[in-house]
Scaffold this motif. Structure first.
Motif, PDB file in Angstrom:
ATOM      1  N   VAL A 288      -9.954  18.283   4.587  1.00  0.00           N
ATOM      2  CA  VAL A 288      -8.993  18.106   3.497  1.00  0.00           C
ATOM      3  C   VAL A 288      -8.469  16.668   3.511  1.00  0.00           C
ATOM      4  O   VAL A 288      -8.309  16.076   4.575  1.00  0.00           O
ATOM      5  CB  VAL A 288      -7.820  19.109   3.733  1.00  0.00           C
ATOM      6  N   ILE A 289      -8.204  16.117   2.326  1.00  0.00           N
ATOM      7  CA  ILE A 289      -7.404  14.894   2.235  1.00  0.00           C
ATOM      8  C   ILE A 289      -5.981  15.368   1.991  1.00  0.00           C
ATOM      9  O   ILE A 289      -5.709  16.087   1.016  1.00  0.00           O
ATOM     10  CB  ILE A 289      -7.852  13.997   1.078  1.00  0.00           C
TER      11      ILE A 289
ATOM     12  N   MET B  95       1.614   8.575   3.530  1.00  0.00           N
ATOM     13  CA  MET B  95       0.293   8.275   4.115  1.00  0.00           C
ATOM     14  C   MET B  95      -0.708   9.377   3.768  1.00  0.00           C
ATOM     15  O   MET B  95      -0.344  10.550   3.708  1.00  0.00           O
ATOM     16  CB  MET B  95       0.410   8.277   5.650  1.00  0.00           C
ATOM     17  N   HIS B  96      -1.969   8.986   3.594  1.00  0.00           N
ATOM     18  CA  HIS B  96      -3.036   9.976   3.389  1.00  0.00           C
ATOM     19  C   HIS B  96      -3.908  10.045   4.640  1.00  0.00           C
ATOM     20  O   HIS B  96      -4.220   9.016   5.238  1.00  0.00           O
ATOM     21  CB  HIS B  96      -3.884   9.618   2.174  1.00  0.00           C
ATOM     22  N   VAL B  97      -4.284  11.248   5.001  1.00  0.00           N
ATOM     23  CA  VAL B  97      -5.101  11.450   6.211  1.00  0.00           C
ATOM     24  C   VAL B  97      -6.210  12.462   5.938  1.00  0.00           C
ATOM     25  O   VAL B  97      -6.104  13.269   5.019  1.00  0.00           O
ATOM     26  CB  VAL B  97      -4.247  11.994   7.391  1.00  0.00           C
TER      27      VAL B  97
ATOM     28  N   LEU C  39      -6.361   7.308   6.300  1.00  0.00           N
ATOM     29  CA  LEU C  39      -7.304   6.722   5.337  1.00  0.00           C
ATOM     30  C   LEU C  39      -6.755   5.392   4.837  1.00  0.00           C
ATOM     31  O   LEU C  39      -5.600   5.324   4.409  1.00  0.00           O
ATOM     32  CB  LEU C  39      -7.516   7.688   4.163  1.00  0.00           C
ATOM     33  N   ASP C  40      -7.607   4.351   4.873  1.00  0.00           N
ATOM     34  CA  ASP C  40      -7.155   3.038   4.418  1.00  0.00           C
ATOM     35  C   ASP C  40      -7.683   2.770   3.010  1.00  0.00           C
ATOM     36  O   ASP C  40      -8.278   3.649   2.378  1.00  0.00           O
ATOM     37  CB  ASP C  40      -7.555   1.948   5.420  1.00  0.00           C
ATOM     38  N   ASP C  41      -7.514   1.529   2.522  1.00  0.00           N
ATOM     39  CA  ASP C  41      -7.867   1.277   1.119  1.00  0.00           C
ATOM     40  C   ASP C  41      -9.366   1.029   0.889  1.00  0.00           C
ATOM     41  O   ASP C  41      -9.766   0.649  -0.203  1.00  0.00           O
ATOM     42  CB  ASP C  41      -7.005   0.145   0.533  1.00  0.00           C
TER      43      ASP C  41
ATOM     44  N   ILE D 156      -9.964   7.893  -3.513  1.00  0.00           N
ATOM     45  CA  ILE D 156      -9.713   8.465  -2.186  1.00  0.00           C
ATOM     46  C   ILE D 156     -10.660   9.623  -1.861  1.00  0.00           C
ATOM     47  O   ILE D 156     -10.987   9.880  -0.705  1.00  0.00           O
ATOM     48  CB  ILE D 156      -8.229   8.868  -2.052  1.00  0.00           C
ATOM     49  N   THR D 157     -11.160  10.288  -2.908  1.00  0.00           N
ATOM     50  CA  THR D 157     -12.084  11.411  -2.694  1.00  0.00           C
ATOM     51  C   THR D 157     -13.401  10.972  -2.034  1.00  0.00           C
ATOM     52  O   THR D 157     -14.121  11.818  -1.498  1.00  0.00           O
ATOM     53  CB  THR D 157     -12.386  12.117  -4.030  1.00  0.00           C
ATOM     54  N   THR D 158     -13.713   9.659  -2.063  1.00  0.00           N
ATOM     55  CA  THR D 158     -14.948   9.213  -1.385  1.00  0.00           C
ATOM     56  C   THR D 158     -14.891   9.517   0.114  1.00  0.00           C
ATOM     57  O   THR D 158     -15.926   9.594   0.770  1.00  0.00           O
ATOM     58  CB  THR D 158     -15.199   7.690  -1.569  1.00  0.00           C
TER      59      THR D 158
END
Ligand code: NDP
Length: 338
Positions: free
Chosen positions: A75-76, A91-93, A113-115, A120-122
């Protein structure tokens, strides 16, 4: 803080193809995070073929999901509450919290997850576990050389599409196999494979042979079944076959096993010096930094193309997952949480 979340559990084990009654959507009360913990809200769920194996009570490289247990998955998620110094709100992980809208975590196993992950789904597809599978299986086992013929099935999906595009960069001639006109057109025109063959065509076997006049040097096995039967006679001496997935047989129960071709297979492996090598992507997890260094710039520049199939709402995850096993998805299948 009182949050009601939802999750999908394995209601019963399927016999053959999964059905709606094998899944159950439940409401749950999410407990508040304690000291050193964070609260995650899931934003995207990856749906992947391996999940079918976890629904069976069968010995494999990973243990089965228990009946009434939450369906497994990557999951993101976004940090929405933090009592942890390393995680800030927003933050996204990447998290292995499964088919579930929320998760309380102490941070173990989470990957920030960084830029580089845009969109972001990639992080679930072309730059995620399927992308790493494609890259490592091809580079460590397939090892395509310039001028060789590389064949890949499920060619419009996240693993197959990247295998073919990287093999092209290595100078190979790439033949993709996909199901139906739309997917075949995408593989040929958008992904730039040299040839595409439709495995649903009544003349599939002869069309594949025609597309591979010099035989096959690398076949990245994602499918098995009839596709494998068509590939097998075309293999050149010293062909390499990273055995990565067998989706055509994931729904088969014991009564559907078919004729035993093992003796023929073993004879030909011997006489044509063919190297078979199974692999699970986690074996190559330490190559994730070099994979991202090499592939993320290609994705960012548009040099590597990818397709995502985003379904809205956790309640639609079971139907989308059942469709994945029948080829109804077109590209990396992801659920966006509501
Ligand atoms: P995809 O999103 O490409 O979905 C699977 C595709 O397989 C379908 O869309 C369909 O495409 C094709 N397919 C399904 N049934 C058949 C069939 N009977 N004959 C031919 N094609 C079929 O999946 P992924 O890219 O995520 O995964 C591809 C494979 O790689 C799977 O087998 C998976 O289990 C494996 N895998 C293995 C890993 C490892 O560590 N070893 C890690 C990740 C994936 P179409 O309509 O074009 O036929």
């Amino acid at each position: 803080m009182q949050i009601t979340g939802q999750q999908v559990v394995l209601a019963s084990r399927p016999d053959g193809a999964p059905k709606a009654e094998n899944f159950r959507l439940e409401k749950v009360t999410v407990r508040p995070p304690g000291e050193g913990e964070i609260l995650l809200a899931s934003r995207y769920l990856s749906l992947d073929p391996y999940m079918r194996g976890r629904m069976d009570d069968r010995k494999s490289y990973a243990s089965p999901t228990p009946v009434d247990g939450v369906m497994e998955g990557e999951v993101i998620a976004e940090v929405i509450y933090s009592n942890h110094p390393d995680f800030t709100v927003g933050m996204h992980v990447l998290s292995r919290s499964g088919w579930s809208s929320h998760c309380v975590s102490n941070g173990d196993g989470l990957i920030p997850l960084d830029d580089r992950f845009k969109p972001i789904t990639t992080a679930l597809g072309v730059l995620g576990m399927p992308g790493l599978t494609a890259y490592t299986g091809l580079m460590n086992i397939g090892k395509p050389a310039p001028g060789e013929t590389v064949v890949v099935a499920a060619a419009s999906g996240p693993v197959g599409s990247l295998v073919g595009q990287i093999a092209k960069k290595a100078g190979a001639r790439v033949v993709g196999i996909a199901g139906g006109k739309e997917k075949c057109q995408y593989v040929g025109e958008t992904l730039g494979f040299d040839e595409v063959v439709d495995h649903r065509s009544p003349d599939f076997v002869s069309e594949l042979a025609k597309a591979c006049p010099n035989g096959i040097d690398v076949y990245l096995e994602l499918v098995g079944g009839e596709v494998w039967n068509a590939v097998f006679p075309l293999l050149n001496p010293y062909a390499r076959i990273p055995v990565c997935g067998l989706i055509a047989q994931y729904n088969a129960n014991d009564s559907q096993k078919g004729t035993d071709r093992l003796p023929v297979l073993m004879r030909e492996i011997l006489s044509r010096s063919i190297l078979f090598r199974g692999f699970i992507v986690r074996e190559y997890w330490d190559q994730r930094p070099e994979f991202l260094d090499e592939v993320a710039p290609w994705v960012a520049s548009g040099d590597v193309r990818f397709q995502e199939d985003i379904v809205f709402g956790l309640k639609n995850a079971p139907e989308a997952f059942m469709g994945l096993l029948e080829g109804k998805n077109f590209g990396k299948l992801i659920v966006q949480f509501d």
